[in-house]
Design a protein around this motif. Structure first.
Motif, PDB file in Angstrom:
ATOM      1  N   THR A  10       0.812  -1.216   0.000  1.00  0.00           N
ATOM      2  CA  THR A  10       0.000   0.000   0.000  1.00  0.00           C
ATOM      3  C   THR A  10       0.848   1.270   0.000  1.00  0.00           C
ATOM      4  O   THR A  10       0.312   2.366  -0.015  1.00  0.00           O
ATOM      5  CB  THR A  10      -0.919   0.026   1.233  1.00  0.00           C
ATOM      6  N   GLY A  11       2.181   1.121   0.045  1.00  0.00           N
ATOM      7  CA  GLY A  11       3.081   2.276   0.057  1.00  0.00           C
ATOM      8  C   GLY A  11       3.965   2.256   1.288  1.00  0.00           C
ATOM      9  O   GLY A  11       3.849   1.380   2.145  1.00  0.00           O
ATOM     10  N   PRO A  12       4.865   3.236   1.402  1.00  0.00           N
ATOM     11  CA  PRO A  12       5.792   3.278   2.540  1.00  0.00           C
ATOM     12  C   PRO A  12       5.060   3.466   3.871  1.00  0.00           C
ATOM     13  O   PRO A  12       4.023   4.127   3.944  1.00  0.00           O
ATOM     14  CB  PRO A  12       6.677   4.487   2.244  1.00  0.00           C
ATOM     15  N   SER A  13       5.637   2.880   4.922  1.00  0.00           N
ATOM     16  CA  SER A  13       5.099   3.013   6.268  1.00  0.00           C
ATOM     17  C   SER A  13       6.277   3.101   7.232  1.00  0.00           C
ATOM     18  O   SER A  13       7.301   2.454   7.028  1.00  0.00           O
ATOM     19  CB  SER A  13       4.227   1.809   6.614  1.00  0.00           C
ATOM     20  N   ALA A  14       6.130   3.914   8.266  1.00  0.00           N
ATOM     21  CA  ALA A  14       7.163   4.026   9.302  1.00  0.00           C
ATOM     22  C   ALA A  14       6.475   4.130  10.649  1.00  0.00           C
ATOM     23  O   ALA A  14       5.348   4.626  10.750  1.00  0.00           O
ATOM     24  CB  ALA A  14       8.049   5.242   9.056  1.00  0.00           C
ATOM     25  N   ARG A  15       7.174   3.659  11.685  1.00  0.00           N
ATOM     26  CA  ARG A  15       6.636   3.769  13.032  1.00  0.00           C
ATOM     27  C   ARG A  15       7.789   4.016  13.996  1.00  0.00           C
ATOM     28  O   ARG A  15       8.924   3.621  13.750  1.00  0.00           O
ATOM     29  CB  ARG A  15       5.852   2.533  13.438  1.00  0.00           C
ATOM     30  N   PHE A  16       7.469   4.692  15.087  1.00  0.00           N
ATOM     31  CA  PHE A  16       8.424   4.880  16.179  1.00  0.00           C
ATOM     32  C   PHE A  16       7.645   5.110  17.457  1.00  0.00           C
ATOM     33  O   PHE A  16       6.438   5.375  17.422  1.00  0.00           O
ATOM     34  CB  PHE A  16       9.397   6.046  15.888  1.00  0.00           C
ATOM     35  N   ARG A  17       8.327   4.993  18.589  1.00  0.00           N
ATOM     36  CA  ARG A  17       7.696   5.243  19.875  1.00  0.00           C
ATOM     37  C   ARG A  17       8.011   6.667  20.291  1.00  0.00           C
ATOM     38  O   ARG A  17       9.138   7.141  20.141  1.00  0.00           O
ATOM     39  CB  ARG A  17       8.201   4.261  20.934  1.00  0.00           C
ATOM     40  N   LEU A  18       7.014   7.342  20.821  1.00  0.00           N
ATOM     41  CA  LEU A  18       7.123   8.717  21.277  1.00  0.00           C
ATOM     42  C   LEU A  18       6.933   8.739  22.789  1.00  0.00           C
ATOM     43  O   LEU A  18       5.944   8.211  23.304  1.00  0.00           O
ATOM     44  CB  LEU A  18       6.054   9.579  20.600  1.00  0.00           C
ATOM     45  N   ALA A  19       7.881   9.345  23.496  1.00  0.00           N
ATOM     46  CA  ALA A  19       7.782   9.490  24.955  1.00  0.00           C
ATOM     47  C   ALA A  19       7.338  10.909  25.274  1.00  0.00           C
ATOM     48  O   ALA A  19       7.972  11.874  24.842  1.00  0.00           O
ATOM     49  CB  ALA A  19       9.132   9.211  25.609  1.00  0.00           C
ATOM     50  N   VAL A  20       6.241  11.037  25.994  1.00  0.00           N
ATOM     51  CA  VAL A  20       5.688  12.343  26.366  1.00  0.00           C
ATOM     52  C   VAL A  20       5.648  12.417  27.892  1.00  0.00           C
ATOM     53  O   VAL A  20       4.924  11.659  28.539  1.00  0.00           O
ATOM     54  CB  VAL A  20       4.266  12.539  25.786  1.00  0.00           C
ATOM     55  N   THR A  21       6.469  13.310  28.444  1.00  0.00           N
ATOM     56  CA  THR A  21       6.565  13.456  29.897  1.00  0.00           C
ATOM     57  C   THR A  21       6.027  14.812  30.320  1.00  0.00           C
ATOM     58  O   THR A  21       6.494  15.839  29.832  1.00  0.00           O
ATOM     59  CB  THR A  21       8.038  13.326  30.364  1.00  0.00           C
ATOM     60  N   SER A  22       5.046  14.797  31.217  1.00  0.00           N
ATOM     61  CA  SER A  22       4.520  16.061  31.726  1.00  0.00           C
ATOM     62  C   SER A  22       5.497  16.625  32.750  1.00  0.00           C
ATOM     63  O   SER A  22       6.222  15.884  33.411  1.00  0.00           O
ATOM     64  CB  SER A  22       3.144  15.864  32.357  1.00  0.00           C
ATOM     65  N   ARG A  23       5.545  17.938  32.837  1.00  0.00           N
ATOM     66  CA  ARG A  23       6.384  18.599  33.841  1.00  0.00           C
ATOM     67  C   ARG A  23       5.502  19.550  34.635  1.00  0.00           C
ATOM     68  O   ARG A  23       4.564  20.127  34.108  1.00  0.00           O
ATOM     69  CB  ARG A  23       7.518  19.372  33.166  1.00  0.00           C
ATOM     70  N   TYR A  24       5.805  19.671  35.921  1.00  0.00           N
ATOM     71  CA  TYR A  24       5.024  20.574  36.759  1.00  0.00           C
ATOM     72  C   TYR A  24       5.940  21.245  37.773  1.00  0.00           C
ATOM     73  O   TYR A  24       7.034  20.748  38.078  1.00  0.00           O
ATOM     74  CB  TYR A  24       3.883  19.820  37.459  1.00  0.00           C
ATOM     75  N   LEU A  25       5.491  22.388  38.273  1.00  0.00           N
ATOM     76  CA  LEU A  25       6.252  23.129  39.268  1.00  0.00           C
ATOM     77  C   LEU A  25       5.904  22.601  40.648  1.00  0.00           C
ATOM     78  O   LEU A  25       4.751  22.704  41.092  1.00  0.00           O
ATOM     79  CB  LEU A  25       5.946  24.626  39.176  1.00  0.00           C
ATOM     80  N   ASP A  26       6.882  22.000  41.319  1.00  0.00           N
ATOM     81  CA  ASP A  26       6.708  21.522  42.693  1.00  0.00           C
ATOM     82  C   ASP A  26       6.891  22.737  43.597  1.00  0.00           C
ATOM     83  O   ASP A  26       8.005  23.205  43.811  1.00  0.00           O
ATOM     84  CB  ASP A  26       7.736  20.436  43.004  1.00  0.00           C
ATOM     85  N   ARG A  27       5.784  23.264  44.114  1.00  0.00           N
ATOM     86  CA  ARG A  27       5.842  24.504  44.905  1.00  0.00           C
ATOM     87  C   ARG A  27       6.580  24.311  46.233  1.00  0.00           C
ATOM     88  O   ARG A  27       7.173  25.242  46.747  1.00  0.00           O
ATOM     89  CB  ARG A  27       4.443  25.045  45.134  1.00  0.00           C
TER      90      ARG A  27
END
Length: 155
Positions: A23-40
């Motif tokens: 069906t054509g070219p295909s690519a995959r990868f894993r994405l890491a998404v880390t939330s950040r917050y201010l520790d008061r």
């Protein structure tokens, strides 16, 4: 057609895997998404939970993804969220995938050099290259002289 479109900002966690399919070219990868917050309490930024997504790219986006991305690159991914659940060998699992519509480097965290991809079919069909148009706006006197009209002289 109700689709969940998401925009995820994170880092490439695995080297993109590129495949040529029927069906054509295909690519995959894993994405890491880390939330950040201010520790008061500590008055400092702290990492929160990390979510991992499998990002799928198809056609030209797959080709450009494989040629452009490496592990650790900061990226922005926009696409359709697909959440899948299954039971295999008595184990249940859930996977969150993003069917990518657009992928780019996160320029808030570094620089990138864009190179337009070659399109051999389009280059042959288009014929010889056309000259670049002059995008500059001429001064009023130049515009009148280019139209064959003498500029007005005010006395």
């Amino acid at each position: 057609m109700n689709e969940t479109i998401v925009c995820a900002v994170g880092n490439v966690a695995t080297q993109p895997v590129y495949r040529e399919l029927a069906t054509g070219p295909s690519a995959r990868f894993r994405l890491a998404v880390t939330s950040r917050y201010l520790d008061r309490g500590k008055n400092e930024w702290t990492d929160g939970h990390t979510n991992f997504f499998t990002v799928w790219a198809n056609r030209q986006l797959a080709t450009n993804t494989a040629a452009s991305l490496n592990v650790g690159d900061p990226v922005v991914v926009q696409g359709r969220l697909k959440v899948r659940s299954d039971v295999r060998e008595g184990q249940s699992w859930t996977s969150a995938d993003i069917d990518a519509l657009a992928i780019g480097h996160d320029l808030a965290r570094g620089t990138s050099a864009f190179r337009r991809g070659s399109r051999p079919d389009a280059a042959v069909a288009a014929g010889p290259p056309q000259p670049e148009p002059d995008w500059e706006t001429p001064a009023p006197a130049e515009a009148e002289s280019q139209q064959g009209v003498e500029p007005a002289v005010v006395t």
